[in-house]
Each structure stands twice: as structure tokens, then as C-alpha cells.
Design a protein around this motif. Structure first.
Motif, PDB file in Angstrom:
ATOM      1  N   ASN A 207       0.859  -1.186   0.000  1.00 44.69           N
ATOM      2  CA  ASN A 207       0.000   0.000   0.000  1.00 44.69           C
ATOM      3  C   ASN A 207       0.895   1.236   0.000  1.00 44.69           C
ATOM      4  OD1 ASN A 207       0.870   0.393   2.710  1.00 44.69           O
ATOM      5  ND2 ASN A 207      -0.858  -0.801   3.486  1.00 44.69           N
ATOM      6  N   GLN A 208       0.316   2.407   0.157  1.00 46.70           N
ATOM      7  CA  GLN A 208       1.084   3.642   0.117  1.00 46.70           C
ATOM      8  C   GLN A 208       2.147   3.686   1.208  1.00 46.70           C
ATOM      9  OE1 GLN A 208      -1.255   7.178   0.622  1.00 46.70           O
ATOM     10  NE2 GLN A 208       0.372   8.562  -0.055  1.00 46.70           N
ATOM     11  N   HIS A 209       1.882   2.981   2.289  1.00 41.81           N
ATOM     12  CA  HIS A 209       2.740   2.988   3.465  1.00 41.81           C
ATOM     13  C   HIS A 209       3.796   1.879   3.411  1.00 41.81           C
ATOM     14  CE1 HIS A 209       3.443   4.072   7.685  1.00 41.81           C
ATOM     15  NE2 HIS A 209       3.445   2.789   7.992  1.00 41.81           N
ATOM     16  N   THR A 210       3.582   0.885   2.549  1.00 42.07           N
ATOM     17  CA  THR A 210       4.399  -0.321   2.549  1.00 42.07           C
ATOM     18  C   THR A 210       4.885  -0.663   1.151  1.00 42.07           C
ATOM     19  OG1 THR A 210       3.105  -1.210   4.399  1.00 42.07           O
ATOM     20  CG2 THR A 210       4.449  -2.778   3.153  1.00 42.07           C
TER      21      THR A 210
ATOM     22  N   ARG B 114      15.205   0.343  -6.362  1.00 40.34           N
ATOM     23  CA  ARG B 114      13.756   0.592  -6.397  1.00 40.34           C
ATOM     24  C   ARG B 114      13.259   1.076  -5.040  1.00 40.34           C
ATOM     25  NH1 ARG B 114       8.648  -2.251  -6.214  1.00 40.34           N
ATOM     26  NH2 ARG B 114       9.636  -4.129  -5.371  1.00 40.34           N
ATOM     27  N   ALA B 115      13.808   0.498  -3.966  1.00 39.47           N
ATOM     28  CA  ALA B 115      13.407   0.914  -2.620  1.00 39.47           C
ATOM     29  C   ALA B 115      13.827   2.352  -2.342  1.00 39.47           C
ATOM     30  CB  ALA B 115      14.006  -0.029  -1.580  1.00 39.47           C
ATOM     31  N   ALA B 116      15.030   2.718  -2.778  1.00 42.16           N
ATOM     32  CA  ALA B 116      15.502   4.090  -2.569  1.00 42.16           C
ATOM     33  C   ALA B 116      14.606   5.086  -3.305  1.00 42.16           C
ATOM     34  CB  ALA B 116      16.947   4.226  -3.040  1.00 42.16           C
ATOM     35  N   GLN B 117      14.215   4.742  -4.516  1.00 38.72           N
ATOM     36  CA  GLN B 117      13.327   5.619  -5.277  1.00 38.72           C
ATOM     37  C   GLN B 117      11.988   5.770  -4.573  1.00 38.72           C
ATOM     38  OE1 GLN B 117      14.446   7.267  -8.019  1.00 38.72           O
ATOM     39  NE2 GLN B 117      12.561   8.439  -7.819  1.00 38.72           N
ATOM     40  N   TRP B 118      11.484   4.682  -4.007  1.00 40.83           N
ATOM     41  CA  TRP B 118      10.208   4.711  -3.274  1.00 40.83           C
ATOM     42  C   TRP B 118      10.329   5.599  -2.031  1.00 40.83           C
ATOM     43  CZ3 TRP B 118       8.846   2.859   1.664  1.00 40.83           C
ATOM     44  CH2 TRP B 118       7.474   2.759   1.922  1.00 40.83           C
TER      45      TRP B 118
END
Length: 326
Positions: free
Chosen positions: A123-126, A300-304
Motif C-alpha cells: 500500500n502507500q505505506h508499505t 527501487r526501494a531508494a526511489q520509493w
């Protein structure tokens, strides 16, 4: 006081329990945030900070090292870091992020990064990742030399380990591709009996590395020199590191134990084409993979993290503006 309009680099605290797998995930994400957001990274050893449970529940921070600059973002990995993370969650102008599924409500922090095999809905948070974040950067070019790397783990709660099965697959590959050079490495979990048998394979075209004496950058150097990688599936981090490199990667075959989330996560990587089954060894050795894009979850995590506003890309504070620790 006259202040400059040049923003400071975002400050990120990395809370670690010093377990290698957890530290590797923090380092992988931290490195990409340093590249993409210009972040400054500060490691905090949670084993050196005593945090009673009541402080964590009430979000009351303990005394911290005064040399640490005030953080824009605090990232934690490992249950041993959670009490300190929660105690710091009300720091002014600070966001909090936890890697892996926490044992507390996810709404208590500003963001969560969880591997898909934990079965949590994104979700937006995860953010849900394919496997574990790691420090590997995909190679710009795969070598043309016929060199292969074999990475072997050991007994785990996720697969039924069998020395004879693993050794048989190793010797089968070497026998099928005699023109290749092979580098074989066990791990600290590899049974001693299997290590002895592997050492006996050493020869002009076969190098057997001792995992107790290899240097810190040995794996990255060995991956960069390889055209194919074979990995036992018992270590999710090892599988993900190989897949992230972009080098065609195959899995040695072990029987998975029922109900194992790690085994399910490895199977997901097979189904999505990031790694190949043992039966597809001709495809791996032929230099083909099922995915054109490597598995680069740290990036990808850093971009998020940046898109979610958990860390500013140019910093939030002007130089000369005092940060508050309250």
C-alpha cells in the motif's frame, strides 16, 4: 545570523543489530540513497544503547551520542533495533522506516519495506520487494570468458540439505562443461565433510575458496568475473545477490520444506524469471535469463523512499539553520 540557501545533505541514521544479513540490507538501501538523494549515512549500533520497553512504547528517546547530527530519516533492520527505532519516532522533522515485517503495528512508523514472501499487501505505506535488499550493483557488462561461480550454503530450516545431492550436482556441472573455469565457495554453514570433498576437486580449472579467509570484496569481484552463477536455494540473501548482479543465475536443486516462507520467496524469483531451475542449466550456461532487467530492489526501494517524501532529495535544512533534537 546570515544563512546560506544551499541545502544540507539529508542525514540518515542506520540502526543495526550487527547481524550480517540485516546490516547488508541497511547498507544496500543506504548506499542507493547516498547516490540518489545525496544522503549522509551514520551507523548506530543498537547493542550499545539501552532502551527499556516503556521508552519504546511512549516514544521517549534515550540519550544519544551528541556527535550525531539530527536525522531526516531513521532506518532500522532486525528486531533488536525496534525498541530504539520506536523510542525515536517522535523526533522533530524526522521520518522512520523499518526493513522487514515488524512485530509492532506498521502505522507506528512512516514506512515499511517487506519482502514478498512475508505475505503482506503493498500500500502507500508499505513497499513489497522481491527478496532481500542487498549491496550488489548490476553489472554494466557480463564477461565473455567461460567462468562460472558456485555458491553453496548449508543446512537450514527451509530446505532439506543433502551433501551427496549438492556434491553430485556440482560435479555434474563441471563434467558437462569441462572447458569452463569454476570457482566454488562454501559458507560458514557448509558441513565440514562437504568442504573436504569440495577441496579435493581443486585443480587447474577449479578454484575452491575458503569462506573463512576470503576478503570482504571477494564475492563482488568473483561475481563480476563470472558468466554464470549457481547457488543453493537455502540462503535468500545469496540468491538475491546473484540475481541482482545480472549474471545468469541458476539454483541447485534441494527439496523445500512445507510452509517455508523463504522457499516460497525463492520460488517467486524462479517464476518471475530472475533465476533459473536446475533443469534449465543449459539456458544459464548459454547466457540467457528470463528477465531483461536485473533484480535491483535496493535501487527501487531508494526511489520509493524519495517519492514517499521519507527523505528529501536535497535536504530539508538550510546551512546554518539549527536542528532540534526535541
Amino acid at each position: 545570523m546570515v544563512t546560506s540557501n544551499i541545502p544540507e545533505a539529508p542525514v540518515i541514521w542506520l540502526l543495526t543489530d550487527n547481524k550480517p544479513g540485516h546490516r547488508n540490507q541497511l547498507k544496500g538501501l543506504g548506499n542507493r540513497l547516498r547516490v540518489k538523494a545525496g544522503a549522509s549515512l551514520y551507523w548506530v549500533n543498537t547493542l550499545e544503547v539501552n532502551v527499556p520497553l516503556w521508552r519504546a512504547l511512549l516514544a521517549m528517546p534515550p540519550a544519544m551520542d551528541k556527535a550525531l547530527p539530527h536525522p531526516d530519516l531513521i532506518i532500522a533492520a532486525g528486531t533488536g533495533t525496534h525498541k530504539l527505532l520506536l523510542s525515536l519516532r517522535r523526533f522533530k522533522n524526522t521520518r522512520t522506516l523499518v526493513i522487514m515485517k515488524p512485530g509492532f503495528p506498521r502505522t507506528w512508523v512512516d514506512g515499511v519495506i517487506i519482502p514478498a514472501h512475508d505475505g503482506v499487501t503493498e500500500n502507500q505505506h508499505t513497499l513489497v520487494t522481491e527478496g532481500a535488499i542487498n549491496t550488489v550493483t548490476p553489472l554494466a557488462k557480463i564477461t565473455d570468458k567461460p567462468e562460472a561461480l558456485l555458491l553453496l550454503g548449508g543446512p537450514s530450516s527451509h530446505f532439506n540439505w543433502d551433501d551427496d545431492v549438492v556434491f553430485g550436482q556440482v560435479t555434474h556441472l563441471i563434467g558437462e562443461y569441462p572447458q569452463w573455469r569454476w570457482t566454488i565457495s562454501g559458507s560458514r554453514r557448509t558441513p565440514e565433510a562437504l568442504r573436504i570433498r569440495l577441496n579435493e576437486l581443486a585443480g587447474p580449472k577449479i578454484t575452491v575458496a575458503d569462506p573463512d579467509t576470503t576478503h570482504e570484496d571477494w564475492l563482488s569481484h568473483s561475481v563480476a568475473a563470472s558468466r554464470a552463477i549457481w547457488v543453493t536455494p537455502d540462503s535468500m540473501s545469496m540468491v538475491c545477490e546473484a540475481a541482482t548482479s545480472g549474471v545468469p543465475t541458476g539454483l541447485l536443486q534441494l527439496q523445500q520444506r512445507p510452509g517455508s516462507r523463504v522457499a516460497s520467496g525463492v520460488q517467486r524469483l524462479v517464476e518471475t524469471g530472475y533465476v533459473a531451475r536446475w533443469s534449465d542449466h543449459a539456458t544459464v550456461m548459454g547466457g540467457k535469463t528470463g528477465q531483461e532487467t536485473p533484480l535491483w530492489e535496493a535501487n527501487r526501494a531508494a526511489q520509493w523512499v524519495i517519492q514517499r517524501g521519507l527523505v528529501p532529495s536535497t535536504g530539508t535544512m538550510a546551512k546554518g539553520q539549527k536542528r532540534s533534537n526535541t
